[in-house]
Design an enzyme around this catalytic site. Structure first.
Site, short mmCIF file in Angstrom:
data_model
loop_
_atom_site.label_atom_id
_atom_site.label_comp_id
_atom_site.label_asym_id
_atom_site.label_seq_id
_atom_site.Cartn_x
_atom_site.Cartn_y
_atom_site.Cartn_z
NE ARG A 145 5.01 9.62 -4.61
CZ ARG A 145 4.51 10.11 -3.00
NH1 ARG A 145 5.50 10.85 -2.13
NH2 ARG A 145 2.52 9.58 -3.41
NE ARG A 179 -3.13 5.59 12.89
CZ ARG A 179 -3.05 4.89 11.00
NH1 ARG A 179 -2.51 5.17 11.00
NH2 ARG A 179 -4.25 4.27 11.53
CE1 TYR A 220 -6.27 -0.87 5.99
CE2 TYR A 220 -4.64 -2.28 5.60
CZ TYR A 220 -4.78 -0.75 6.45
OH TYR A 220 -4.45 -0.36 6.73
CG ASP A 233 -7.65 2.77 1.37
OD1 ASP A 233 -7.42 2.55 2.89
OD2 ASP A 233 -7.13 2.68 0.99
CD GLU A 261 -4.74 6.16 15.44
OE1 GLU A 261 -4.34 4.82 14.90
OE2 GLU A 261 -5.28 6.82 15.52
NE ARG A 277 -3.63 -6.33 15.74
CZ ARG A 277 -3.40 -6.12 17.32
NH1 ARG A 277 -3.41 -7.20 17.96
NH2 ARG A 277 -2.44 -5.71 17.27
NE ARG A 280 -2.74 0.31 3.49
CZ ARG A 280 -4.40 0.75 2.89
NH1 ARG A 280 -5.16 0.71 2.80
NH2 ARG A 280 -4.27 1.63 4.07
N1 UDP Z 1 3.46 0.66 8.12
C1 UDP Z 1 4.59 0.97 8.45
N2 UDP Z 1 5.37 2.74 9.06
C2 UDP Z 1 4.38 3.66 9.01
C3 UDP Z 1 3.43 3.38 8.43
C4 UDP Z 1 3.17 2.57 7.50
O1 UDP Z 1 5.55 0.45 8.30
O2 UDP Z 1 5.55 4.47 9.44
C5 UDP Z 1 2.65 -0.18 7.29
C6 UDP Z 1 1.78 -0.73 8.26
O3 UDP Z 1 2.19 -2.27 8.10
C7 UDP Z 1 0.50 -0.89 7.85
C8 UDP Z 1 0.52 0.03 6.22
O4 UDP Z 1 1.88 0.09 6.23
O5 UDP Z 1 0.04 -1.87 8.23
C9 UDP Z 1 -0.22 0.60 5.77
O6 UDP Z 1 0.05 1.51 6.63
P1 UDP Z 1 -1.16 2.97 6.59
O7 UDP Z 1 -0.92 3.65 7.17
O8 UDP Z 1 -1.56 2.54 4.92
O9 UDP Z 1 -2.66 1.74 7.08
P2 UDP Z 1 -4.26 2.41 7.72
O10 UDP Z 1 -4.03 3.52 8.02
O11 UDP Z 1 -4.97 2.32 6.85
O12 UDP Z 1 -4.14 2.20 9.27
#
Ligand code: UDP
Length: 378
Positions: free
Chosen positions: A186, A290, A363, A365, A315, A259, A182
């Site tokens: 870049r 976060r 999962y 969006d 969180e 989860r 996901r």
């Molecule tokens: N991820 C990570 N570090 C970060 C942010 C995301 O390793 O700082 C990984 C982690 O495995 C997570 C996945 O990227 O489950 C998808 O993150 P996303 O932010 O898309 O998840 P959401 O916002 O849906 O919780």
């Protein structure tokens, strides 16, 4: 036979249910939406605290490259120009830009050009690719292998491993590779978390989007479908079910795992606490994944100072059990296999449509949810 009062009974007033109700109503169908919560919106719902829209069930940022979907949501409520650019506080104590881009590589290795960054990445990836070749593995089998060949050991250890294992409560070596795909990688100085053409937050908050979608639709809140399934089944010709698919079938094959996230929300007596909406904590030593500072979704630049207070949410991710809110499906093999068994039952239903994160155990969006509903009506 007596005609039923509604064409559709929609179980769940989240984004799937609300969009479905909207499009069906526009086509002259009669819809009743029920939800066990005391508010509409599902996990998109926001609660106003100190004049700030607090994303009560986790941050939601709308993003899509599909102009039809973007125009559709903007026709309900105009969206602002919010661009998601999270930061990560890493175990090494430093602050990094996400997603993985030239800013991140500069912060990590001091490299200043794409060529320098590429050389560093190649060096790190080579190690992982060689290990896979030595073991005769062609495709990455799990998130750890995927991350190592995508981005290398340094980024994996500082920015991925700790965060992912906290979020999912499982070792990266046991998680599916797609989760990490996901995230973009870049070679430009671009901190936009998404690759999409359009993104933003509804001006005035998500509740306006949901209320707009449900305008003119009958809604009953605080109403649990499972307390009286037979009665609810009899009010409409078809059911649109957006709850947990395993619960719909009375858990007959066993329970799917999820989860969940616990939010510790605090009002602070300062206008600007972390300077950004999203700061990830990627160290295993910090218990939360976060911190969201909600005002930054809707106030930009110095407008942040117009409100002397701010609201933050820490969180905490944990395994779901009964009585908690299910957030993320755990799409590992065991759960996917179990879901397939429920799915086979669902595919045989003639009058029930299953949709959304919980009913499809996916999962999702937000934009793909709307696309799913569009597809149904197309
Ligand atoms: N991820 C990570 N570090 C970060 C942010 C995301 O390793 O700082 C990984 C982690 O495995 C997570 C996945 O990227 O489950 C998808 O993150 P996303 O932010 O898309 O998840 P959401 O916002 O849906 O919780």
């Amino acid at each position: 036979m007596r005609e039923k009062k509604y064409d559709y009974l929609i179980v769940g007033a989240g984004l799937f249910g609300a969009t479905f109700a909207h499009l069906a109503t526009k086509r002259g169908k009669r819809c009743l939406v029920i939800d066990k919560r005391s508010h509409v919106g599902g996990n998109v719902y926001c609660e106003e605290i100190e004049g700030i829209n607090v994303h009560k069930y986790g941050a939601h940022i709308f993003h899509t490259s599909d102009r039809r979907i973007w125009d559709f949501v903007n026709s309900i409520v105009p969206f602002n120009r919010y661009t998601n650019s999270p930061l990560a506080k890493a175990p090494d104590g430093k602050l990094y830009n996400l997603p993985f881009n030239m800013n991140t590589f500069y912060q990590m290795w001091g490299v200043k050009t794409p060529a320098e960054a590429q050389a560093k990445l190649d060096e790190q990836r080579r190690e992982a690719i060689k290990r896979m070749e030595d073991d005769g593995i062609k495709e990455p089998r799990n998130l750890e292998e995927q991350a190592l060949i995508l981005i290398g050991r340094d980024v994996y250890e500082q920015l991925i491993k700790g965060y992912t294992e906290k979020q999912w409560g499982r070792p990266c070596s046991e998680l599916p590779a797609f989760i990490i795909r996901r995230l973009p990688v870049r070679m430009t100085f671009d901190n936009d978390y998404f690759n999409d053409s359009f993104q933003g937050i509804p001006i005035g908050g998500y509740n306006l989007l949901i209320d707009g979608l449900l305008k003119g639709v009958d809604v009953k809140l605080g109403t649990d479908f499972f307390n009286n399934c037979e009665c609810w089944r009899s009010v409409a010709d078809k059911i649109v079910f957006t709850g947990k698919i395993d619960e719909f079938y009375d858990y007959r094959f066993g329970k799917l795992e999820y989860r969940t996230v616990r939010f510790e929300t605090e009002v602070l007596d300062e206008p600007n606490n972390q300077g950004n909406a999203v700061v990830n904590y990627t160290s295993p030593d910090v218990p939360y994944t976060r911190i969201i500072e909600h005002k930054h979704f809707e106030a930009f630049g110095n407008a942040v100072y117009d409100n002397p207070k701010t609201v933050i949410s820490r969180e905490y991710s944990s395994e779901w059990c009964d009585g908690m809110e299910p957030f993320y499906p755990v799409n590992d093999k065991k759960n996917q296999d179990l879901y397939s068994r429920y799915r086979a039952l669902a595919d045989m239903e003639r009058n029930v449509i299953f949709g959304g994160r919980l009913a499809e155990y996916k999962y999702y969006d937000m934009a793909p949810i709307i696309a799913r509903v569009f597809n149904y009506f197309d």
